[in-house]
Each structure stands twice: as structure tokens, then as C-alpha cells.
Enzyme design. Sequence first.
Site, PDB file in Angstrom:
ATOM      1  N   CYS A   1       2.034   2.966   2.408  1.00  0.00           N
ATOM      2  CA  CYS A   1       3.082   3.017   3.440  1.00  0.00           C
ATOM      3  C   CYS A   1       3.805   1.693   3.610  1.00  0.00           C
ATOM      4  O   CYS A   1       4.516   1.500   4.599  1.00  0.00           O
ATOM      5  CB  CYS A   1       2.487   3.484   4.765  1.00  0.00           C
TER       6      CYS A   1
ATOM      7  N   ASN B   1       0.833  -1.205   0.000  1.00  0.00           N
ATOM      8  CA  ASN B   1       0.000   0.000   0.000  1.00  0.00           C
ATOM      9  C   ASN B   1       0.862   1.247   0.000  1.00  0.00           C
ATOM     10  O   ASN B   1       2.070   1.188  -0.250  1.00  0.00           O
ATOM     11  CB  ASN B   1      -0.917  -0.022   1.232  1.00  0.00           C
TER      12      ASN B   1
ATOM     13  N   GLU C   1       3.057  -1.360   4.492  1.00  0.00           N
ATOM     14  CA  GLU C   1       2.846  -2.327   5.566  1.00  0.00           C
ATOM     15  C   GLU C   1       1.722  -3.315   5.284  1.00  0.00           C
ATOM     16  O   GLU C   1       1.562  -4.299   6.001  1.00  0.00           O
ATOM     17  CB  GLU C   1       2.577  -1.616   6.907  1.00  0.00           C
TER      18      GLU C   1
END
Length: 971
Positions: free
Chosen positions: A583, A581, A585
Amino acid sequence: MQTPTIAESRPEAVPPSQPSSKEQAQATGQWHNFNIIRRNGAVVGFEPSKIAIAMTKAFLAVNGGQGAASARVRELVDQLTSQVVNALVRNRPSGGTFHIEEIQDQVELALMRSGEHDVARAYVLYREKRSQERARAGQQEPAVEKSTLNVNDNGTMRPLDLAKLRTTILEASQGLPIEIDVDGILKETVKNLYDGIPVDEVYKSAILSARAMVETDPAYSQVTAGLLLHTIRKEVLGQEVAQSAMNEGYAEYFPRFIKAGIENSLLDNKLSQFDLPRLGRALKAERDLQFNYLGLQTLYDRYFLHVRGRRIELPQVFFMRVAMGLALNEIDREARAIEFYEILSSFDFMSSTPTLFNSGTLHSQLSSCYLTTVSDDLEGIYDAIKENALLAKYAGGLGNDWTPVRALRSHIKGTNGESQGVVPFLKVVNDTAVAVNQGGKRKGAVCAYLETWHLDIEEFLELRKNTGDERRRTHDMNTANWIPDLFMKRVMENGDWTLFSPSDVPDLHDKYGTEFEKAYTAYEAKTVSGELPLFKTIPAISLWRKMLSMLFETGHPWLTFKDPCNIRSPQQHVGVVHSSNLCTEITLNTNESEIAVCNLGSVNLAAHLKQDASGQYVLDHEKLQRTIDTAMRMLDNVIDINYYAVSKARNSNVRHRPVGMGVMGFQDCLHLMRVPFASDAAIEFSDRSMEAVCYYAYWASSKLALERGSYASFKGSLWDRGILPQDTLAMLREQRGGYVEIDDSSSLDWDTLRSHIQQNGMRNSNCIAIAPTATISNIVGVSPCIEPTYRNLYVKSNLSGEFTVVNDYLVRDLKERGLWDEVMVADLKYFDGSLARIDRIPADLRELYATAFEVDPQWVVECAARRQKWIDQAQSLNIFMAGVSGKKLDDTYKLAWLRGLKTTYYLRSSGATNAEKSTGRGGELNAVSNGSSSSAAAAAPAAALPEAEVVGAVCTMRPGDEGFEECEACQ
């Protein structure tokens, strides 16, 4: 040096809502709501042009007339003037008053940040000289008699009540570990007042006065928060109410808030169906006192609901509103709402920003992350861009898998033409992210992923460069490499790598591990035989070096690893993980009919330590289990309550029910335990703490399955087969043929959990993901997620203003050793919050409080590897690196792959050496550097990256920079 007098007459300027440039300021003539208090107490109009004059005089003093008249200096003065004006008016959009010293502080700070250290030094020395002259000659003009000041209270003039003002400051200072200088704050507050000042400005002055003392002791941040809380109560309740009366105040106001929110089309009418008096009585006013200034100001500016600009939420009302929104479908709604409120308001757990924004509202878009796969046709591409816009509208962060889209020069059967490749469409994605800015709350945010074998990968690497064709650049979006293990093995073994168009090798997109390797080598053979004419073969190490070089130069693309994300995925029986995604994670399956969705929240690890019999801090397993049981229920509830802008997201989320519970405050735990980040003990704590978090989370999900049923696609999953995340390391090692070096130890009873899951199922396909927590950790007042301390003293700039951040653990230790004084504050400023070169600090403290850029990145990777062992998704792992070199980059990212990490995030870098700084006067709020770099790195092969150059382009945002939290869209 001539006198750099600033702002003494009416201006010609931009409206307060647009203080972005000096030219606009001079053009529109609308600074009538802003004033300046001179040293004699007189009030005059604010004139930004005088700031430019003062700066120009400072350059004259150093460079002489010809140097100061150069085009570069004139342009720089314009830029610095805009920066100063922006900093001054950021928290006063409707107008306000500045003291002359405050303006000069901002000028000094702007000169320092720009790297004009000689000019800044001259400016500082001039200010000090003038101050001494005034003191010696008694030339300072007589001060206004403060006891006769009147304040304007909604049009009524009345005398300033000094006793009441002092009481307010005193109340904000109660219960703190040090004796607060109440009279000092009062004196500084009154100094900045003038006759007829609006009463609200009086308390703003008090806030600024207390804020300026934060660098002397972190406790002043809570004093400042207490004063801000007083102004918030007055705005919300319409009258001044003491904190001591707020238990009754909350109970009385809470039902009125719900009614007002519904009447103004902000809140869901279902909230009125709760037992509101019961919930009002459950609010705990004393928890308002937990906030530091940054946390409370962040909530006020960005989270509290408002009606026509007036806030209608108070902190405990806010937490209960969020809790109620998450309890809408519970049978005993009130009991569950109170349970959820307890862990939110105590800071034991915090939901992610979209949940905090929207829970209980008419648009309950509570999910944080959306992952999509873009299909290889024009309709599919523009559908994906439209979906991006719809999903981003209410604060969703986006990850797009662009690998299926055919490469440049590929044949298009429908038009008998050639494809323009991926890049032109990414430009459209970039501009869409800018246009859809989540209602003005924060920037739209998207990350595009491309696999390393894609024929457009080399151009993809350059998307964030500042040179080249602007039509093929995307400066406002993020990019990430989706790297197969086979590529890394070719790098390690110095082999060649072949690039293909996905239109020629469509099955590679869905293959991983040994199956990918078999198919890939077969396609390579077809290039030799001539069956595949469109390809390119290059040395794998050359592409790897370019990847690292672009990461160094632009901060992108991030390095993420396809095979561990898939081989270790519990859901490999129903699909493929094609990207992460925004970020990095989240690792969930996507395809043309399913948009993956994840709902986030984070446990505050620091709140789950306790002291054992010997006084040592250890993990409190009982409390941790209680918090996680409740937190997992909250996250699971999001799935059913959430507003889905796109049906493909709803279908996917309801079918698989993934959530991503993370952690924050890891560094706080190490400080409490007296463990340096760069130590084996830190690696061990990383291992054991994450094991506990995952153990209790998987238990909680399995217990929820008993109550609510398993998720629809549970049958056939790794969970169903009795394979837990730590068991998949052996699978990864087998698929890679080695190349996985990680400790396999455990300490908890996993066999019993494994049996429970096989017998009773799991409520959620995925449970754990460590998000950046950039904003929610500010609210809670702990270190972000799993990161080491950024700096021990610095100024954080964001949409809420500038905030001095001081490591209170360090201050406590320095006080105990008699080392905390004005000289220490000055030293910390000079050395950018680093202790390494402050000789009088003992070696053990220098080791314990080493900052992020002083901790070798290998320690960060090793800690992350131990966590990744237990996590069913991934973690947002920033790499901090001082003195970037090609070898250090190469070693660090190869180590990340060898340790089995699934993803990495930003490369955050600083120079190996610090520039000389001018000596400033102690005590100014803004005398602390915010960490912005002074120059950008030039493009260079990774093997030849410089060892000691200040790097400014390695990441677009740093923890001290304005907008840093806004670029972390997950939290």
C-alpha cells in the site's frame, strides 16, 4: 411493455454457496431454501430464470424484438441476472426470503449500473404505472392477516409477538438525534413476513426494513446496527437479551467465551491465565451503541471468531480478546489489557486487520506488511515466491523488490543461455497470490517493484493491460515503479534515459542520491565506449509519458520515489530501502537476508478534537498524547508476540523493531472544523495535526526505550545523530541540487525531544506510516485515512453486502437550513452524491462538502507534502482526478516529486461529465449509484489523454465497489 414478472415457481439453480451464474443456476436445481413473498403475502419458490425473462421483456419494450434478441443483449441479460442473484443471496448463504419489491429494486439497480439507462427508465416507469393501477382499481390481492401470523422458533410454532418486536425496534432507536419512525419500520417488517417464517428471518426483515431508510437519515444506520446487534446476541448467547442487560451479560459470558475459544482450538491457552472476571467487569456494553450498520456487519462477517459457523464473539468481547492478545507479555497483564481495550472500544485507536483477526489466537500473525528483495538466481527467486505464500497465509500484505533479477536477453553463465527476464516469474507470483487467499478472509495481495533503469521496465509497465500475451500479464497483483531522482531530473530537463540489466550494473540497486548519479553516468559512458553492449537509450520524457499512460489505462504501476525514501530514512546506516509495501506507506530496508516487517494501527483523529471556549473544534493535545502513548506500546508489543512464518522476517523485526502508526478521519476533522479540503486552512491543519501525531509518537518510542531499551541497530541511526525526520528535508534538497519545495515551519518543542532521543534512544527504528485504513475506518465509522469524501451519498458494496453511505455532517447542515427532504435525497442520487449542480444548496456548503473528484488533486498533494515533512516512513496517497488529461497527470505527479513525497498509491479517476440518468422513485435503498464506471479508457499517450471520458480502468477498485476493502490488505 409486457409485465416483467419475477420468480413465481421453483427454480433450477446453483447451490446457495455458488450463486455466480445463471447457467449454473439452471443446471443444479438447488434453490429450495429461497422463497419470494408476493404482494398478497403468498410465499412461492425463488426462480432466478424469471429475472432474466423480466429483463429481456424490458429490453423488448425499448429495443423491439430484433434488438432484444441480439447476442449482446442476451449476454448482457445473463450477466445482469447473475449480478442480481449475487446481490440477493450474498447475506443469505443458507437460504432466505425476498419480497418481490426487493428483487425488482435489484433489477432496477443492475440496469442502471450497466449503463442501460433507457431500459432502466422504461422498467421504472412500468413499475410505477402498475403500482398506480393497483391503487386505483383496488386490484391488489388481500393481504395476509398479520395478527394471525405464526413464527417457527426451532421447530415450535408460536404466534408472532408484535409487541416484543416493536420493543426491540424501539430499543435500537434509543439515544439518537432524531425521532425514529419505529412504527414505520415495524409495518415494513411485517409486510415482508409470512405464516410459519423462522423467527430469525423476522429480525432479518426488521434489519432490511431499517436499512432501507438510511438514505432518509444516517441515524437509521445506527438503528439497523442495533437490530443486527440483537440478532448477534441471540446467536452468541443462545437467547434474546436486551441491550440494557448487557453489562451483566458481558461479565457473565466473557469467561465462558475464553473457555470455549480454547476448547475449540481458536484461542491461545495463555488467555485463561488472566483474571477473567476482572476483565469481564471492565467491558462497557454501552459502547456497542457506537456502531453504524456497516461497521458492525463488517465485524460480524469477517472478524468475530466462530465455531462451525456460529459466532462466539460479541463486540466488546472481541475488543478485549484483541487487547489481551497484545498484553500477553506485560507484567501487569490485566491493567494493560484494560488500557488497550479502552482505546480500541472507544474508537480512539484501531489496530490493523491482521492484528484484529489473529490477536490472542493460536496463530498470532499480527503484522500487516512484509517487504522482500528477490535475489538473481533461480533458487532465490523460488524461495521468494515460497516466502510470499507463507507470509500471505495469515493476512500479510507483500511488497517484492524485483530489481536485482537480470533482464531479458541477459547472459546466464551457468547454462550459457539467455535470461527470460523478470516478467515470467511475476506471472508465477500473481498466481500464488490468487492461490493463497488468507484462509478465505480476503484475497492474497502483493506488489512488485522495479527500478526505472531496469531493461525490462517497458514490459513491466504493461503487466496489467487487458491485451497482449496472457502469459506475460498479471491481472491479480499490483506493480509499482521505484523511481530514482535522476530520472525525474532528466524528465524535467528533457534528457535521455538509459536502461540496463542489473547483472551488468549490480551496484545501482544499492545506491541512491549523488552516489547513484555518479555510478549511473559512468555506466552510460561505458555504453558509448562499447563496454556494455546490452542497453537501451530512450528520451526520459517518452518513458515518463508511457508510465503516466499505463497508470491512466490500468491503474499501474504506481509511482514511488527511491531517493527520498532512502535519503530521509533513519536507518540508512544499516541498509537500503529497495521498495515500499503493498500500500506504499512502508519504507524499510531489505536485503537477501532480511525481510522487513511492519505492524500497523491508526489513530482516529476525529476522536481527538475538542471545542474551545468559542465553540471551535481544535486538536486535543492531552488526549492525543495519552492515546499515542498506549498505541505505541501496543504496536511495540506486536513485535515480540507476532508469529513469523519466515525466520528472515523475525530476525529483521526483532533487530529494528519498526512500527507504523497512522491516522484516519482526517476529512471528518475538516467537516467538524468547517474547513473545506481545497483550502489553505486544510493544508495548515494537515501540517499541525501530523506534527502533533509524530511528536507524541517519537516521544512515546523514546520513553519506551527508557523502560525496555533501544532497538538493536539504534547506534549510528539518524535518531542517534540528532537528525529528526523534518531535518532530512535539507539533506534531500542538497542531494537533489534543489527540486524540493516545501514549507519548513514547526510549532512544537522539537529540541527537547531531540535531546531526549540522543540521551535515551528509541525503541523503534520507524514509528509512523499512514495506511489506507479501508476496513478499519468502516468499523470505526469515519473517513479513510487522509482522503477527501468519496461521495456524499452512495452504495458501498463489499463482502458483507450493500450499504447506503450518507454524509451525516452534510445531513445535519441541510437539516439546520431546512433543506433535507425527499427531493434532496433524489437530487443527491441523481448527481452521484455531488452538490455542485444542486442550485438550492448554498455555495458555502457546496465548497465544504466537495467530493474527492471535485477537489483539485493539487490540494491533496499539498496536504500530503506537509504531512510527509514529519513522517519517518510514508503514506498511502490516492490521487483522485476528474477528467483525466495528460497535462493534469503530468502536473500532479511532478508536483508530488517536487514537494518531496516518498510514494503515491492508486490513481482514482472519473469522467469530467456525468451520463444522463433515468428518474427513479424515491426511497429505494439500492437506487444510489455505487460509482462504477461504464467504460474503460483506451491506451493513449499521456500528452493526449482525453479530457472528458469516463475512465473505468484507472484503478481496479473504488470505495463503492465490492471487494474494495479486501484489496487494501494493510488495513
